[in-house]
Design a protein around this motif. Structure first.
Motif, PDB file in Angstrom:
ATOM      1  N   TYR A 122       0.835  -1.205   0.000  1.00  0.00           N
ATOM      2  CA  TYR A 122       0.000   0.000   0.000  1.00  0.00           C
ATOM      3  C   TYR A 122       0.871   1.257   0.000  1.00  0.00           C
ATOM      4  O   TYR A 122       0.608   2.222  -0.719  1.00  0.00           O
ATOM      5  CB  TYR A 122      -0.908   0.036   1.233  1.00  0.00           C
ATOM      6  CG  TYR A 122      -1.927  -1.072   1.316  1.00  0.00           C
ATOM      7  CD1 TYR A 122      -2.431  -1.678   0.165  1.00  0.00           C
ATOM      8  CD2 TYR A 122      -2.405  -1.493   2.556  1.00  0.00           C
ATOM      9  CE1 TYR A 122      -3.370  -2.694   0.262  1.00  0.00           C
ATOM     10  CE2 TYR A 122      -3.350  -2.505   2.653  1.00  0.00           C
ATOM     11  CZ  TYR A 122      -3.831  -3.102   1.508  1.00  0.00           C
ATOM     12  OH  TYR A 122      -4.760  -4.097   1.603  1.00  0.00           O
ATOM     13  N   ASN A 180       2.366   1.875  -3.342  1.00  0.00           N
ATOM     14  CA  ASN A 180       1.334   2.408  -4.247  1.00  0.00           C
ATOM     15  C   ASN A 180       1.084   3.888  -3.967  1.00  0.00           C
ATOM     16  O   ASN A 180       0.946   4.693  -4.882  1.00  0.00           O
ATOM     17  CB  ASN A 180       0.034   1.625  -4.084  1.00  0.00           C
ATOM     18  CG  ASN A 180       0.135   0.235  -4.673  1.00  0.00           C
ATOM     19  OD1 ASN A 180       0.890   0.001  -5.605  1.00  0.00           O
ATOM     20  ND2 ASN A 180      -0.613  -0.691  -4.102  1.00  0.00           N
ATOM     21  N   SER A 181       1.014   4.240  -2.691  1.00  0.00           N
ATOM     22  CA  SER A 181       0.794   5.638  -2.323  1.00  0.00           C
ATOM     23  C   SER A 181       1.914   6.520  -2.853  1.00  0.00           C
ATOM     24  O   SER A 181       1.677   7.612  -3.356  1.00  0.00           O
ATOM     25  CB  SER A 181       0.716   5.785  -0.800  1.00  0.00           C
ATOM     26  OG  SER A 181      -0.583   5.525  -0.364  1.00  0.00           O
ATOM     27  N   HIS A 230      -1.922   1.899 -12.068  1.00  0.00           N
ATOM     28  CA  HIS A 230      -1.268   3.090 -11.523  1.00  0.00           C
ATOM     29  C   HIS A 230      -1.464   4.285 -12.450  1.00  0.00           C
ATOM     30  O   HIS A 230      -1.617   5.412 -12.001  1.00  0.00           O
ATOM     31  CB  HIS A 230       0.226   2.832 -11.311  1.00  0.00           C
ATOM     32  CG  HIS A 230       0.504   1.969 -10.125  1.00  0.00           C
ATOM     33  ND1 HIS A 230       1.294   0.851 -10.183  1.00  0.00           N
ATOM     34  CD2 HIS A 230       0.077   2.052  -8.849  1.00  0.00           C
ATOM     35  CE1 HIS A 230       1.348   0.278  -8.989  1.00  0.00           C
ATOM     36  NE2 HIS A 230       0.612   0.988  -8.166  1.00  0.00           N
ATOM     37  N   TRP A 277      -1.465  12.873  -1.649  1.00  0.00           N
ATOM     38  CA  TRP A 277      -1.341  11.809  -0.641  1.00  0.00           C
ATOM     39  C   TRP A 277      -2.614  11.710   0.191  1.00  0.00           C
ATOM     40  O   TRP A 277      -3.088  10.632   0.524  1.00  0.00           O
ATOM     41  CB  TRP A 277      -0.145  12.127   0.254  1.00  0.00           C
ATOM     42  CG  TRP A 277       0.110  11.178   1.367  1.00  0.00           C
ATOM     43  CD1 TRP A 277      -0.466  11.193   2.611  1.00  0.00           C
ATOM     44  CD2 TRP A 277       1.016  10.068   1.375  1.00  0.00           C
ATOM     45  NE1 TRP A 277       0.024  10.176   3.377  1.00  0.00           N
ATOM     46  CE2 TRP A 277       0.939   9.454   2.649  1.00  0.00           C
ATOM     47  CE3 TRP A 277       1.891   9.523   0.424  1.00  0.00           C
ATOM     48  CZ2 TRP A 277       1.693   8.344   2.992  1.00  0.00           C
ATOM     49  CZ3 TRP A 277       2.641   8.424   0.786  1.00  0.00           C
ATOM     50  CH2 TRP A 277       2.541   7.839   2.053  1.00  0.00           C
ATOM     51  N   SER A 333      -8.690   2.182  -7.641  1.00  0.00           N
ATOM     52  CA  SER A 333      -7.644   1.212  -7.333  1.00  0.00           C
ATOM     53  C   SER A 333      -8.248  -0.188  -7.215  1.00  0.00           C
ATOM     54  O   SER A 333      -9.446  -0.331  -7.017  1.00  0.00           O
ATOM     55  CB  SER A 333      -6.944   1.586  -6.027  1.00  0.00           C
ATOM     56  OG  SER A 333      -7.829   1.451  -4.940  1.00  0.00           O
ATOM     57  N   THR A 370      -3.962   2.265  -2.480  1.00  0.00           N
ATOM     58  CA  THR A 370      -3.060   3.146  -1.743  1.00  0.00           C
ATOM     59  C   THR A 370      -3.389   3.079  -0.257  1.00  0.00           C
ATOM     60  O   THR A 370      -4.439   2.585   0.143  1.00  0.00           O
ATOM     61  CB  THR A 370      -3.203   4.601  -2.216  1.00  0.00           C
ATOM     62  OG1 THR A 370      -4.572   4.994  -2.039  1.00  0.00           O
ATOM     63  CG2 THR A 370      -2.824   4.756  -3.672  1.00  0.00           C
TER      64      THR A 370
END
Lengths: 283, 270
Positions: free
Chosen positions: B67, B70-71, B133, B202, B212, B218
């Motif tokens: 995660y 991904n973030s 992504h 973010w 996602s 994320t």
């Protein structure tokens, strides 16, 4: 020269067309269709919008949205302005104070929601412990249909009052010194200086802060989705929450689009109204 | 009442406000270090033996680091794309004094994200990009691009026109003026913009929630799962909350002086 400008702007404009303008048009087109998972979209004109007008959950959502908006905005503007005046009279922002002030609104709203979920737990949360300690009855907070909206407004006020404080502080620091010198020579009392001079001069800045917050408050989503998902019942289901559920839980794409476009109109209308208000109080 | 007392009373009020701001943050971080039995203790425990058990639990029972990666990809990618598109646009808007591109982008920023989300969902599904992504970086750039343009504008406005025009006379084309002259002069602005873009990307929840999938989720989208799993384990939930809030808080602590100017930009000038 002109060609150079066009060339530099082109990527941003192209991105805006593909990711913003086209989806917006597509969304509007969807709002005119009967469009769900069952089959091909079918043109039904304004039927989705008419259905909205007869949908009691839409009006519940509208009421929740406006209630949450008004309570949150009024409390953040008052607390934010109070905090700004406090910071201004304490001679500048020292680093520590500045870091503390920024931290609530630099945190993800989702995390803020998670934290308050723990703090406000009706049976073992710290908030109720403090309440009972000082002799007040414990509250159901987010679990109470009656208190859930004020509670969410309180959480949002905790997060965003400091932001308003920073904006208003910027306004305070740019006020003309000469007015204050004149007031001092005339011997005006402190209280009168604030209500008769400072506050009216700050109105344009406060109105700007109100516009910035209105945009976020009218499409309130994150904290509600994390804490209550619109519950208990539909007591905290804002229009944005309702639209999300219609679209991604019931897959009624056409109806959800009509709902979200109606919400956008509400946002746009409020921003325009507040802009007029700001122009009226600008000196 | 004399000045000294007024200052003391102000200081006291400021102190109280500071405490109110910090208590929830302290509670979040504190609970993440509490032994599991103490997190749900009632009355709440204010003194406890700090432990890393919750973090150990978080890292071992959830794909936390996937995660996190991904973030970083989504927030980092959308920051870069936002800057790449926003820098030239802000430069042109500042120089030519043609405002409409900036206003257009701002209007997009004001629309509820949901209005784009349904069409994007269809668009990305059509081209097979749902859950990728790429789709998320594109979506999150809708957040970063307006920030990039509007935060950079006042910085470009401060660059003396004479310098840009001199560079032009020396034979630089517009792109070279931007790249060689203007950008080096607004470096502090670019740093502020980068951090603000990264933080707001973010923090943004809604798009990741839908776009996602299990592989590309994320941290912020996964936090909803943490709540489901963490219903019985608040310690782990607060450990996750602390980890997600950490990057923005650290950046804010390091850069506060610069961020404040970026955060209130445009607000004061109207």
């Amino acid at each position: 020269m002109r060609r150079g400008f066009l060339l530099l702007c082109a990527p941003a404009v192209l991105f805006t067309l593909v990711m913003i303008a086209f989806p917006f048009g597509y969304g509007f087109w969807m709002s005119l269709q009967k469009f769900d998972f069952t089959g091909a979209p079918q043109f039904i004109g304004s039927a989705n919008y008419l259905r909205l007008m007869d949908d009691p959950r839409f009006w519940t959502g509208m009421r929740v949205t406006i209630l949450l908006y008004v309570i949150s905005l009024v409390s953040q503007l008052i607390i934010g302005t109070y905090l700004a005046v406090l910071l201004h009279s304490s001679k500048g922002l020292r680093n520590l104070v500045r870091t503390v002030i920024i931290s609530p609104f630099i945190m993800p709203p989702v995390v803020v929601g998670m934290t308050w979920l723990v703090l406000l737990d009706p049976s073992i949360g710290a908030a109720n412990y403090v309440l009972t300690k000082v002799g007040l009855p414990p509250s159901e907070w987010l679990a109470s249909p009656q208190w859930v909206v004020p509670t969410i407004a309180m959480i949002d006020t905790w997060q965003w009052s400091p932001y308003i404080a920073l904006i208003v502080l910027g306004g305070l620091q740019s006020l003309p010194v000469s007015v204050y010198e004149a007031a001092q020579i005339d011997g005006a009392p402190r209280r009168a200086v604030f209500w008769r001079i400072t506050l009216p001069l700050l109105m344009p800045t406060i109105a700007t802060a109100a516009i910035l917050r209105s945009v976020d408050l009218l499409r309130f989503f994150d904290i509600i989705y994390i804490t209550t998902q619109g519950g208990p019942g539909n007591a905290s289901a804002t229009l944005n929450i309702y639209g999300f559920r219609m679209g991604f839980e019931f897959f009624e794409f056409g109806y959800a689009s009509a709902l979200v476009i109606t919400l956008s109109t509400v946002v746009l209308g409020s921003v325009l109204a507040l802009t007029r208000l700001r122009n009226a109080v600008t000196w | 009442m004399n000045e000294v007392w007024i200052r003391r009373i102000n200081g006291l009020q400021l102190f109280i406000v500071g405490i109110i701001i910090l208590i929830p943050i302290y509670w979040m971080v504190g609970s993440s270090f509490k032994p599991p039995a103490d997190v749900t203790a009632y009355p709440p425990k204010f003194i406890f033996e700090p432990t890393l058990a919750n973090y150990h639990d978080l890292f071992s029972t959830t794909p936390f680091f996937r995660y996190l990666l991904n973030s970083i990809i989504v927030a980092g990618g959308s920051t870069l794309l936002g800057l790449a598109l926003g820098m030239p646009a802000a430069f042109v808007v500042s120089w030519s004094r043609v405002n409409w591109p900036a206003v257009l982008v701002l209007a997009a920023r004001m629309a509820p994200g949901m209005i784009f989300l349904l069409p994007w969902y269809m668009m990305f599904r059509e081209v097979g990009l749902i859950g990728s992504h790429i789709s998320m970086v594109l979506a999150y750039s809708v957040i970063t691009l307006p920030i990039a343009i509007w935060v950079l504008l006042p910085f470009f406005d401060q660059v003396p026109r004479s310098i840009l025009e001199a560079a032009q006379v020396d034979g630089c084309n517009t792109l070279r003026v931007l790249w060689r002259v203007a950008i080096p002069m607004v470096m502090p602005g670019i740093v502020v913009t980068t951090i603000l873009c990264f933080v707001f990307s973010w923090n943004y929840f809604l798009f990741a929630l839908i776009l996602s999938n299990g592989e590309t989720k994320t941290l912020i989208a996964a936090s909803f799962n943490f709540i489901g799993e963490g219903a019985t384990n608040w310690g782990t939930l607060m450990a996750a909350a602390t980890m997600i809030a950490l990057p923005p808080l650290v950046l804010a602590g390091l850069m506060q002086r610069w961020l404040v100017s970026g955060l209130v930009v445009g607000a004061v000038k109207g």
